[in-house]
Scaffold this motif. Structure first.
Motif: not given
Lengths: 352, 352, 352
Positions: C41-42, C57-59, C61-66
């Protein structure tokens, strides 16, 4: 649509097969067959009788060698392995060595319907059936009053993500900071989103001339701004600006789903301005390419994260004006459900 | 068999495990263990007691390190991690540090039966059981009257596709155009296909001397041609030509399924001709390698297309004389079903 | 546990999520966000309010960019796509362009609990819950009487395989032949294995000073040896030697499961000896790195074989003193089952 709720992890991208897609430019398709993909399916394009563009599934029915590795002989495409020859409709016209009749249904290659117009070769997304309606026509693409720039670019993301990115205003202040808009001194503007059966459009009312380099290039003297972002099924994105009476910029791109995570964009930029074309073109092109390179990079990171997490999980707010509508339109079109709905109109506020 | 109906998408390649396969040449197997694969399973070959060739599954039963990374000590193969030692039968003869008895069933490595003959190391395809029958013998491989050339080559395709390609006549005019046959001035010949329980052979009756470079090299003065293509289970292909009374060429290859999409070919070309061996060899070898390189390339494209489409979908005609029989033989052998059938004989016409 | 029976093919590595893991050193985490992975998990680490380490968590929540591609602004981590900003708890503190309140549950990023001590940033393995207990403390890491060397290394294997390798004595005579021990002149020693609810330890009684280079460096004059190998859940390995009254070496490593087949080791070597630190350090470090490189190589081969065969199939003997206990501890911790058992003590014999 409740924009504050997280969308659950979605299955792979919606596939709208019953639609027209640009597979190549007219200039790309010469004497040699051309290998392309649509939704991951390999296709071969070639010019058959009278130079008419043709598209077959890129797999010889005999031993599954790619026909795109063959050659065009007269009106026929010849497989490189055993020399079977096919016409534009996929019919098998020769099987070297066979004493009997080659043209049987079992020997045929699958064909896609094709239209060629405005310098583009459009292919119907489903094999073996006639295309419906006509492909999209680019406004002003052939208008001598406009400076027209055509470009083909590619992005490592789905049609949905590329289209949302292309028509999204809020990211411009960050990702393209300085080129476009800035994050300081924001003022509210009114946004009117109209969704119809096959399209969605957003009008931005009361917008000031973009403050960055792009705005200054387009309209040195300022003026009232009319700005629309539009999406047409299955995959056309359109950005339109009028600044004052004299400046009109229309950016259209036909998006081609190469596969689930790759999209080709065939873009047509049509521009009318007091500034002459020979001056605008060298100023606008590098800025546009810089913006697109930044979008390509962020899309690649977005898709990488979605893949690592095994699916997308988006949350939207009321300033995600167009993207969620694009996804809804694509999902309904992919499902084949009818779209009887009345146009919906919604207003919102965006700080720009 | 109805050759005009499309074969449905097939599951992965048939695996014929209860058979002998060449895993290496005798010369390749020296003092060091040799890593090989058969149907995707890693094997290690080494020389044990008295220099006898041995084959074990290439995985130490203790901690699953590849034994091929170890060394041969005396008659034993030693694992590089903890130094466990195994004999040719896979028995564990030493566990350094252990006070008790090392030779227990649970400590044994899986062994394959092995035969070494005519310069090749043949391995039985299933571990833990004695091999049945004897490996194929190459005719004339040791005959002083023949010029013999041995070559090992590899192809990125299954045994079925490689064998079909090797024994297929119609593709030669296209893929190897000029070297072999040409597509002009075709004349019908009679083809007699005989299938037996473990083999299929095709005789070409009335064939003219091949018109290309290969034919001229073999028989400058022409003469009557006797031509057979043969396949023997599990994976031997054989092409035999007699041209006139004096010229005899016999090409055999033992095909080894490295994995589902990789095949090693151990080829033996035996040639008797008026032309002396020292002259034939430098003429024939480059032509043969050129032909094989073309076949390798087309097989790679064929397999690439099959993988992209998720499976093969072939359609055959009556001039696919041998390939469909090879597949049937392989499928039945892989299923383990008995093969009680009488030889079948069928005639066809091929334009060559 | 019946050590002679083969363990059946196992599912992927056990995941112990409810535990503390080192994600980076304190020095690695500066002004820029740091991308890491835990069990695949990033995660993104950054310093928030007051410089305190934080992990999300490296995501986005809006558009799942790291988020790790963004920047730290003040106490907040800013997404590079639309500029959303998050605090150390994952709360969304800004959505540029949005007129309403950004801080809603749906807009939050998932946060992991964090502790920073002894120069390491420890992260609780499950998002959204407070960490339990405290992270492992390295003995003598801050003790001025000891020469302390810290190293981070990586191995392409699971925590189980790396830990077993680190605490396994029998392989040293082979894999590290000459550096450590040799395979000649072995004598039996007594081994006492004690397993408790969260750990296993092995004491080697009567061991001679290691005969190789490492032993001579540590204790030129010989002396009685006290040697323990220990494993603590979830992933601490510890090797302790006392040689004579004056020499004490303690090697600890906190193992971090980057993903199923990658492990980072944060190692602390603490050494007390008559030889001064400035002399020991340049002698011991290259030997330790050589040993570790050999272990990395064998682990890579082991994992490669396990992957090629679709799973591990181990057989253990009574001199696999610690490894099978490590696996049992990990499997039970991963299953969440309670560990009510009494300490078990078992003795064995090892020839060293």
């Amino acid at each position: 649509m409740s924009p504050q709720l997280p969308v659950p992890v979605r299955p792979p991208n919606p596939r709208v097969e019953r639609a027209w897609y640009v597979l190549c430019t007219s200039r790309e398709l010469g004497r040699r067959p051309l290998a392309r993909q649509l939704y991951g399916v390999p296709l071969v394009l070639f010019r058959g009788a009278g130079g008419a563009a043709a598209a077959l599934v890129d797999r010889c029915p005999h031993r599954n060698v790619p026909l795109s590795e063959g050659v065009v002989e007269g009106e026929l495409l010849r497989c490189p392995y055993h020399g079977w020859r096919f016409d534009a409709a996929g019919r098998c016209k020769a099987i070297p060595g066979l004493a009997g009749e080659p043209d049987r249904a079992a020997h045929a290659a699958l064909a896609h319907d094709v239209r060629e117009q405005q310098g583009y070769v459009w292919v119907w997304g489903r094999a073996g059936e006639p295309g419906e309606g006509e492909p999209f026509r680019f406004r002003h693409a052939d208008d001598p009053q406009y400076t027209v720039v055509r470009r083909k670019v590619s992005a490592d993301a789905s049609v949905h993500l590329v289209a949302e990115n292309a028509l999204d205003v809020p990211h411009t202040a960050f990702l393209h900071g300085g080129l476009f808009r800035s994050d300081a001194d924001r003022k509210p503007i009114r946004c009117v989103v109209t969704r119809e059966a096959d399209r969605v459009a957003c009008e931005y009312v009361g917008e000031a001339r973009p403050s960055g380099l792009v705005g200054r290039l387009l309209s040195p003297s300022g003026g009232e701004v009319v700005h629309f972002d539009r999406f047409y099924l299955p995959s056309i994105v359109e950005v339109e600006y009028r600044i004052g009476a004299e400046n009109h910029i229309l950016v259209d791109a036909a998006l081609t789903p190469v596969d689930d995570d790759r999209t080709d964009l065939y873009a047509v930029v049509a521009l009318k301005s007091r500034i002459p074309g020979w001056l605008v073109r060298p100023l606008v092109t590098p800025v546009a390419l810089r913006i697109f390179a930044q979008d390509q990079a962020i899309l690649r990171k977005q898709v990488g994260t979605i893949q690592r997490f095994g699916g997308a999980r988006f949350v939207s707010t009321e300033i995600d004006l167009v993207g969620p509508h694009i996804l809804k339109l694509l999902l309904r079109a992919a499902s084949g459900a009818p779209s009887p709905e009345q146009p919906s109109v919604r207003e919102g506020t965006l700080l720009v």
